[in-house]
Design a protein around this motif. Structure first.
Motif, PDB file in Angstrom:
ATOM      1  N   HIS A 171       0.813  -1.287   0.097  1.00 55.41           N
ATOM      2  CA  HIS A 171      -0.048  -0.187  -0.029  1.00 55.41           C
ATOM      3  C   HIS A 171       0.821   1.325  -0.238  1.00 55.41           C
ATOM      4  CE1 HIS A 171      -4.016   1.564   0.571  1.00 55.41           C
ATOM      5  NE2 HIS A 171      -3.500   2.541   1.296  1.00 55.41           N
TER       6      HIS A 171
ATOM      7  N   LYS B 106     -10.927   1.624  -1.990  1.00 51.37           N
ATOM      8  CA  LYS B 106     -11.515   0.564  -0.901  1.00 51.37           C
ATOM      9  C   LYS B 106     -12.076  -0.678  -1.421  1.00 51.37           C
ATOM     10  CE  LYS B 106     -13.826   1.226   2.695  1.00 51.37           C
ATOM     11  NZ  LYS B 106     -14.680   2.130   3.777  1.00 51.37           N
TER      12      LYS B 106
ATOM     13  N   TYR C 253      -9.689  -2.684  -3.770  1.00 49.25           N
ATOM     14  CA  TYR C 253      -8.698  -3.454  -2.929  1.00 49.25           C
ATOM     15  C   TYR C 253      -9.545  -4.856  -2.443  1.00 49.25           C
ATOM     16  CZ  TYR C 253      -4.285  -1.139  -2.182  1.00 49.25           C
ATOM     17  OH  TYR C 253      -3.263  -0.562  -2.528  1.00 49.25           O
ATOM     18  N   ARG C 254     -10.680  -4.723  -1.993  1.00 52.66           N
ATOM     19  CA  ARG C 254     -11.426  -5.664  -1.175  1.00 52.66           C
ATOM     20  C   ARG C 254     -11.889  -6.724  -2.328  1.00 52.66           C
ATOM     21  NH1 ARG C 254     -16.198  -3.514   1.569  1.00 52.66           N
ATOM     22  NH2 ARG C 254     -14.564  -2.428   2.777  1.00 52.66           N
TER      23      ARG C 254
END
Lengths: 317, 319
Positions: free
Chosen positions: B122, B229, B232-233
């Protein structure tokens, strides 16, 4: 040569010299130069390199002045002598043996075995990987099966069993036994790189023009993956220091009477020693840590240098 | 996919056979005979000769090997000379201890390694990334047994935070107390094993996530306006975490190998310590059984990982 050129072209010798100087300045530097440049730019790397070279030289020279059998004799006067005294710099163990001397001889033994192990196992692993990757097909398949099998053998246990079976062995036999079990990592790395390399045009061209397979493998492919080999060998050297010392720590490495960094750390197996007489084992532990960290760091810098060479456009592995 | 799995299982059989032959020959090469220690030292040599004959110890090695394998399939690994107990029982008692420690270490390894890998990816190229790299470099370079010795010295003896030997304290009674005592004995070795065993997970995950971050499908998702987000998930984690999960099987080899050092330093009564004792007492039946068992576990671990990998990663399948 000069006259020949003047015959065909109008470029004078002076111009030619100037032109070749310019060309040399613009050309990508050699691999060794890039590596050295990378070391010069990295202070910790330089420090590691100097610590390592200085230490190995010191250990080799100093151990020449130490009479090992006499050193290993028990001396009741020095029973657990405290460190930092003129007679015992680093104290003494339960037999009154000087830890400082044991440390020097032990380092020489451990480092020599690690070097021997690295040379033998890496050479074997490199050849294995090159042949397996270059020929491919059935050869590769058969060699891969052997590799798979070696990977499932419980290494540490098997080595310990072999060491117990063999009645008499010395540092050389031990190195050979260890070499049987520590070539797989190198071979896999080299194999995958060789597989990719054999697909390249220069190999095909060489084959068509009738160059022998062995010559292609060792004179053409191997030099092209040489930087990978150097990096891998350095990193395995760092690992191999842990191999013999670990075995000696368990009591199955070098035979009795031959000090090793591992046997010194094994002093810590006694609960009384580990706290009460820390000087019997702590220096050896510290030394292994420093050695492994510096060798491994040198390996990392070399890897970075290889990448840097790639960045600068030089055809690399 | 089934083809890959079938092939993998078929390859396993000859490997197992060769391993068992190797273990058997090693056992044969060890000095002494199976009656050493189990009979009176004053016994008549003729009687020993008779015993050897009855038990087929003068047969050719392949005949003996065959008998051994038949016994093996009946779950008969022989008797331990030192403990005078069937080896199977011994391994069951000690195996449970090793298993707990290994499972605990593995869970901790993933618990530490996964967040670190993601964190480093990250913050690619920033200070945090460098710190994680320094951590992996240090843990990768130092030989594990040195870590164990320093760990037990600092946290076991000097600070006295953790017990330094055994698997359970003698005073613990009742379910709650024994569980806590067991846990207390594996925390330090487990934690050290995990902290110094995350290198592969961290490095692999970091490079996978970074690759995914710069890939086309992530750029497309971003340009569609999907929040980072969610990307990423739903995309990055899904693609990068599955192969990591498959590594669990491979790590069995490392955990088992390390168990010998861990159990020796912490005097933890598991299979590693059993093996070292057996070597010191020349307890051949136990040695043979343990080498074979560790080899078998290595084999099962790799098999498991290969199968999981072939399920999650279509590239390794054979058509």
């Amino acid at each position: 040569m000069k006259r020949d050129i003047e015959d065909v072209t109008s470029i004078s010798a002076a111009d030619l010299e100037k032109l070749s100087k310019e060309a040399a300045a613009e050309a990508t530097p050699s691999r060794a130069k890039i590596m050295w440049g990378e070391f010069k730019a990295d202070k910790p790397a330089m420090a590691s390199l100097f610590i390592l070279i200085f230490f190995i030289l010191f250990v080799i020279v100093a151990s020449m002045f130490i009479n090992t059998p006499k050193m290993m004799e028990t001396n009741l006067m020095g029973y657990y002598a405290k460190p930092f005294t003129p007679e015992y710099w680093l104290g003494a163990d339960s037999g009154g043996r000087s830890i400082a001397k044991e440390l020097i001889v032990g380092s020489r033994n451990s480092i020599s075995i690690a070097i021997g192990l690295t040379i033998i196992s890496s050479t074997f692993g490199i050849c294995w990987g090159l042949i397996s990757g270059y020929y491919g097909g059935m050869v590769d398949l058969a060699m891969q099966r052997v590799y798979d099998f070696m990977m499932i053998i419980p290494m540490l246990m098997t080595i310990i069993v072999i060491v117990t079976i063999i009645p008499h062995y010395n540092a050389i036999t031990l190195t050979l036994i260890l070499s049987i079990f520590y070539w797989m990592g190198t071979s896999r790395l080299i194999r995958s790189r060789t597989l990719a390399e054999s697909q390249k045009d220069y190999v095909a061209a060489s084959k068509t023009s009738g160059t022998g397979n062995l010559k292609i493998i060792f004179r053409e492919i191997m030099p092209n993956i040489s930087s990978l080999i150097i990096v891998d060998t350095t990193l395995s050297f760092a690992e191999n220091i842990g191999v013999e010392t670990g075995l000696s720590f368990l009591g199955f490495g070098l035979p009795m009477g031959t000090p090793s960094l591992g046997t010194l750390i094994a002093n810590a197996n006694d609960p009384e020693n580990i706290t009460g007489y820390w000087w019997t084992w702590f220096p050896a532990a510290l030394e292994i840590i420093v050695l492994c960290l510096s060798i491994s760091y040198i390996g990392q810098v070399m890897r970075r240098a290889t990448n840097a060479a790639q960045r600068r456009g030089k055809q690399q592995d | 996919m089934w083809k890959t799995i079938l092939r993998r299982v078929l390859i396993m059989i000859p490997e197992l056979v060769i391993l068992s032959i190797l273990v058997f020959l090693l056992a044969k090469a060890m000095p002494g005979d199976p009656f050493t220690g189990s009979i009176n030292p004053k016994a008549d040599p003729a009687q020993i000769h008779h015993l050897m004959e009855i038990h087929g110890l003068y047969d050719p090695w392949y005949q003996q090997y065959w008998n051994w394998v038949v016994h093996l399939f009946h779950g008969d690994l022989g008797m331990s000379y030192e403990y005078q107990e069937p080896v199977v029982d011994l391994i069951q008692q000690r195996g449970a201890n090793t298993l707990w420690l290994a499972l605990f270490t593995m869970v901790l390894t993933y618990a530490i390694g996964l967040p670190l890998g993601l964190y480093a990816a990250h913050h690619e190229g920033k200070l945090q990334d460098t710190l994680v790299r320094v951590y992996t470099y240090v843990t990768m370079s130092i030989p594990f047994f040195v870590v164990l010795v320093l760990g037990i010295w600092i946290f076991g003896y000097a600070l006295n935070w953790f017990p330094t030997s055994g698997s359970i304290s003698a005073t613990a009674t009742g379910f709650g107390a024994t569980t806590m005592s067991r846990l207390g004995h594996i925390i330090l070795p487990g934690l050290l094993g995990a902290l110094f065993g995350t290198v592969n997970i961290v490095q692999y995950l970091r490079s996978e996530v970074i690759d995914a971050k710069h890939s086309d499908y992530v750029r497309t998702a971003r340009s569609k306006g999907v929040p980072m987000k969610d990307i990423y998930r739903h995309h990055i984690f899904r693609n990068s975490l599955l192969p990591i999960a498959a590594f669990a099987g491979y790590s069995i080899t490392g955990l088992l190998g390390g168990s010998i050092f861990t159990e020796m330093v912490f005097s933890y009564p598991g299979m590693g310590l059993l093996f070292l004792n057996a070597i010191n007492f020349r307890d051949y039946t136990v040695i043979t059984a343990l080498v074979l068992l560790y080899g078998f576990l290595n084999l099962m671990g790799t098999l498991l990982s290969d199968i999981v990998l072939s399920i999650v990663d279509p590239r390794v399948r054979i058509e």
